[in-house]
Design a protein around this motif. Sequence first.
Motif, PDB file in Angstrom:
ATOM      1  N   LEU A 140      43.003  46.104  -8.878  1.00 32.91           N
ATOM      2  CA  LEU A 140      41.897  45.884  -9.813  1.00 32.91           C
ATOM      3  C   LEU A 140      42.188  44.721 -10.747  1.00 32.91           C
ATOM      4  O   LEU A 140      43.302  44.581 -11.258  1.00 32.91           O
ATOM      5  CB  LEU A 140      41.639  47.155 -10.634  1.00 32.91           C
ATOM      6  CG  LEU A 140      40.996  48.311  -9.856  1.00 32.91           C
ATOM      7  CD1 LEU A 140      41.035  49.590 -10.669  1.00 32.91           C
ATOM      8  CD2 LEU A 140      39.553  47.967  -9.475  1.00 32.91           C
ATOM      9  N   ALA A 141      41.147  43.899 -10.982  1.00 38.42           N
ATOM     10  CA  ALA A 141      41.279  42.761 -11.890  1.00 38.42           C
ATOM     11  C   ALA A 141      41.151  43.147 -13.358  1.00 38.42           C
ATOM     12  O   ALA A 141      41.882  42.620 -14.196  1.00 38.42           O
ATOM     13  CB  ALA A 141      40.250  41.690 -11.531  1.00 38.42           C
ATOM     14  N   PRO A 142      40.208  44.041 -13.726  1.00 36.76           N
ATOM     15  CA  PRO A 142      40.081  44.393 -15.142  1.00 36.76           C
ATOM     16  C   PRO A 142      41.378  44.992 -15.694  1.00 36.76           C
ATOM     17  O   PRO A 142      42.101  45.722 -14.995  1.00 36.76           O
ATOM     18  CB  PRO A 142      38.951  45.425 -15.159  1.00 36.76           C
ATOM     19  CG  PRO A 142      38.159  45.136 -13.923  1.00 36.76           C
ATOM     20  CD  PRO A 142      39.173  44.700 -12.907  1.00 36.76           C
ATOM     21  N   ALA A 143      41.669  44.686 -16.964  1.00 40.92           N
ATOM     22  CA  ALA A 143      42.918  45.150 -17.568  1.00 40.92           C
ATOM     23  C   ALA A 143      42.831  46.597 -18.029  1.00 40.92           C
ATOM     24  O   ALA A 143      43.808  47.347 -17.926  1.00 40.92           O
ATOM     25  CB  ALA A 143      43.285  44.248 -18.745  1.00 40.92           C
ATOM     26  N   ASP A 144      41.676  47.000 -18.542  1.00 44.06           N
ATOM     27  CA  ASP A 144      41.531  48.344 -19.113  1.00 44.06           C
ATOM     28  C   ASP A 144      40.982  49.286 -18.049  1.00 44.06           C
ATOM     29  O   ASP A 144      39.802  49.208 -17.678  1.00 44.06           O
ATOM     30  CB  ASP A 144      40.602  48.308 -20.326  1.00 44.06           C
ATOM     31  CG  ASP A 144      40.789  49.519 -21.230  1.00 44.06           C
ATOM     32  OD1 ASP A 144      41.490  50.462 -20.809  1.00 44.06           O
ATOM     33  OD2 ASP A 144      40.239  49.522 -22.341  1.00 44.06           O
ATOM     34  N   VAL A 145      41.822  50.166 -17.533  1.00 35.32           N
ATOM     35  CA  VAL A 145      41.463  51.054 -16.427  1.00 35.32           C
ATOM     36  C   VAL A 145      41.669  52.495 -16.860  1.00 35.32           C
ATOM     37  O   VAL A 145      42.717  52.844 -17.403  1.00 35.32           O
ATOM     38  CB  VAL A 145      42.313  50.753 -15.181  1.00 35.32           C
ATOM     39  CG1 VAL A 145      41.999  51.740 -14.061  1.00 35.32           C
ATOM     40  CG2 VAL A 145      42.104  49.320 -14.714  1.00 35.32           C
ATOM     41  N   LEU A 240      30.418  37.173  -3.865  1.00 33.48           N
ATOM     42  CA  LEU A 240      29.745  38.347  -4.422  1.00 33.48           C
ATOM     43  C   LEU A 240      30.129  38.554  -5.885  1.00 33.48           C
ATOM     44  O   LEU A 240      29.280  38.915  -6.720  1.00 33.48           O
ATOM     45  CB  LEU A 240      30.099  39.586  -3.596  1.00 33.48           C
ATOM     46  CG  LEU A 240      29.549  39.616  -2.168  1.00 33.48           C
ATOM     47  CD1 LEU A 240      30.134  40.792  -1.397  1.00 33.48           C
ATOM     48  CD2 LEU A 240      28.023  39.690  -2.158  1.00 33.48           C
ATOM     49  N   ARG A 241      31.387  38.322  -6.216  1.00 28.49           N
ATOM     50  CA  ARG A 241      31.795  38.428  -7.620  1.00 28.49           C
ATOM     51  C   ARG A 241      31.056  37.412  -8.476  1.00 28.49           C
ATOM     52  O   ARG A 241      30.670  37.704  -9.617  1.00 28.49           O
ATOM     53  CB  ARG A 241      33.306  38.234  -7.751  1.00 28.49           C
ATOM     54  CG  ARG A 241      34.128  39.412  -7.254  1.00 28.49           C
ATOM     55  CD  ARG A 241      35.558  39.353  -7.753  1.00 28.49           C
ATOM     56  NE  ARG A 241      36.295  38.195  -7.254  1.00 28.49           N
ATOM     57  CZ  ARG A 241      37.012  38.184  -6.132  1.00 28.49           C
ATOM     58  NH1 ARG A 241      37.070  39.287  -5.379  1.00 28.49           N
ATOM     59  NH2 ARG A 241      37.668  37.107  -5.765  1.00 28.49           N
ATOM     60  N   ALA A 242      30.856  36.216  -7.938  1.00 31.07           N
ATOM     61  CA  ALA A 242      30.120  35.192  -8.685  1.00 31.07           C
ATOM     62  C   ALA A 242      28.679  35.630  -8.935  1.00 31.07           C
ATOM     63  O   ALA A 242      28.137  35.429 -10.037  1.00 31.07           O
ATOM     64  CB  ALA A 242      30.151  33.869  -7.919  1.00 31.07           C
ATOM     65  N   GLY A 271      34.897  41.802 -10.793  1.00 33.12           N
ATOM     66  CA  GLY A 271      35.577  40.707 -11.467  1.00 33.12           C
ATOM     67  C   GLY A 271      36.263  41.170 -12.735  1.00 33.12           C
ATOM     68  O   GLY A 271      36.002  42.268 -13.244  1.00 33.12           O
ATOM     69  N   PRO A 272      37.157  40.351 -13.310  1.00 32.14           N
ATOM     70  CA  PRO A 272      37.934  40.760 -14.483  1.00 32.14           C
ATOM     71  C   PRO A 272      37.090  41.031 -15.714  1.00 32.14           C
ATOM     72  O   PRO A 272      37.521  41.779 -16.605  1.00 32.14           O
ATOM     73  CB  PRO A 272      38.881  39.577 -14.706  1.00 32.14           C
ATOM     74  CG  PRO A 272      38.224  38.413 -14.009  1.00 32.14           C
ATOM     75  CD  PRO A 272      37.510  39.003 -12.845  1.00 32.14           C
ATOM     76  N   ASP A 273      35.894  40.440 -15.778  1.00 32.56           N
ATOM     77  CA  ASP A 273      35.062  40.596 -16.973  1.00 32.56           C
ATOM     78  C   ASP A 273      33.838  41.479 -16.749  1.00 32.56           C
ATOM     79  O   ASP A 273      32.982  41.578 -17.635  1.00 32.56           O
ATOM     80  CB  ASP A 273      34.597  39.211 -17.469  1.00 32.56           C
ATOM     81  CG  ASP A 273      35.773  38.322 -17.843  1.00 32.56           C
ATOM     82  OD1 ASP A 273      36.712  38.839 -18.481  1.00 32.56           O
ATOM     83  OD2 ASP A 273      35.754  37.131 -17.479  1.00 32.56           O
ATOM     84  N   HIS A 274      33.761  42.111 -15.585  1.00 31.24           N
ATOM     85  CA  HIS A 274      32.602  42.972 -15.344  1.00 31.24           C
ATOM     86  C   HIS A 274      32.671  44.189 -16.263  1.00 31.24           C
ATOM     87  O   HIS A 274      33.746  44.760 -16.473  1.00 31.24           O
ATOM     88  CB  HIS A 274      32.531  43.415 -13.882  1.00 31.24           C
ATOM     89  CG  HIS A 274      31.157  43.803 -13.453  1.00 31.24           C
ATOM     90  ND1 HIS A 274      30.210  42.886 -13.078  1.00 31.24           N
ATOM     91  CD2 HIS A 274      30.554  45.020 -13.378  1.00 31.24           C
ATOM     92  CE1 HIS A 274      29.088  43.517 -12.773  1.00 31.24           C
ATOM     93  NE2 HIS A 274      29.267  44.813 -12.958  1.00 31.24           N
TER      94      HIS A 274
END
Length: 446
Positions: A140-145, A240-242, A271-274
């Motif tokens: 996973l790209a997002p930091a907060d999981v 798709l992320r874009a 994506g990391p900012d989704h």
Amino acid sequence: MTLEITGRSAAEIAASVRGLIERGTLIPGDALPPVRDLADDLGVNRNTATAAYRQLTQAGLVVTRGRAGTRVADLAAVAQEGFAADSVLRDVATGNPDPALIPDQSRALAGMAGHRVLYGEPVIDRDLERWATGWMRADLAPADVRLTVTSGAADAVERLLSQALVRDDAVALEDPCFLTSIHTVRVGGYRPVPVPVDEEGMTVAGLRAALEQGVRAVVCTPRAQNPTGVSLSERRAVELRAALSEHPYVLVIEDDHFSMLSRSPFRSLIGPDHKRWALVRSVSKFLGPDMCLAVTASDPDTADRLAMRLTPGTTWVSHLLQRLTLALVSDPAVAAGIAHAGDHYADRNAAFAARLTALGIPTYAGDGLNLWVALPVAAREVSELLMRRGWLARTGDEFSLGSVPSTRRLRLTVHDLDDADAGRLAADIAAAVRAAGGRLRPTQVE
């Protein structure tokens, strides 16, 4: 047909329409009068008629289809995975894992120990949480999981949609689509928006079109897509992320159902900012369908909403099941067995695809438990001919949402056939295609 809809308030009008449906005066697919006409006929404000239709929509009795108007909902059952009941035919439509490759649970059960769980204790077993955190975070790209445990992937997807959507909200689904996803969206009263799938996964143009239609959620299978076996390419995942980066608050649900068995790398739409997302991984394919447990990793807000629907004392997942899952996935012998099972599914599917290709039915073996076979003739006709030869197959139209033609497709579960039966089935499919008027182009397979 003249409808005897009566009432002065929204509740009275809705009750009148409900009565017509219950008595069979209105049947699935029947159109209701336009709001303007109904309001004029009853002498009420248009807002009252609109509110009545909204009540009926929220109850799942009618669906709104834009210019096609408001129609009585079709509550027909959706086809489900599993063995066909009461069939004497050899079932190659099950979608099941091989029972011989499901790990033996007896040793893990005998060695399980732990404190007795009471009301008010943490929903997630702490040891399972520590293991699952590493399993999920690595991809996973997002930091907060945040993690949640549910009673399987279907339970997770249903709860994720219900905490974020209301009836008649639009949901983007792959087309062709996993049967359980179709069922979940239909039962929830949501509006499916099909996104075509090609050899690289969910199409970018299809996703953009769905987003333009205002979908509130996207459900995607990043690898081993059922029924096609397709996995996202790296290029497609980036594209798709874009597309999703322009819609950060659309809920993205990734169902990585094949996870430990997959021969394909995991590539994510998230994506990391989704802002709103969830990755769901069930253990049912590699530990067995009766192990009703899935781990969901999500953003904090989604996790909090999901946790509210898993209140301790009512619907938490049994800690015995959680500890059994941890005991199995932590066992090196089980891990080796899972790796062997993944190789087995890939090898058997590839071998059967080669048989069909050699007989003149070019077939590509993707990832997963099944094969998605393209035919030169209607699959229904081939399926009926196969039944006469003792086989029960599943046609592609059961998985279709309408954007991609699937009437010339079969989905086959063949990994548990021995070489003799596999050869016989392949020959019978070729014979059925010829009998249905299709042309075969035999190919030499190396």
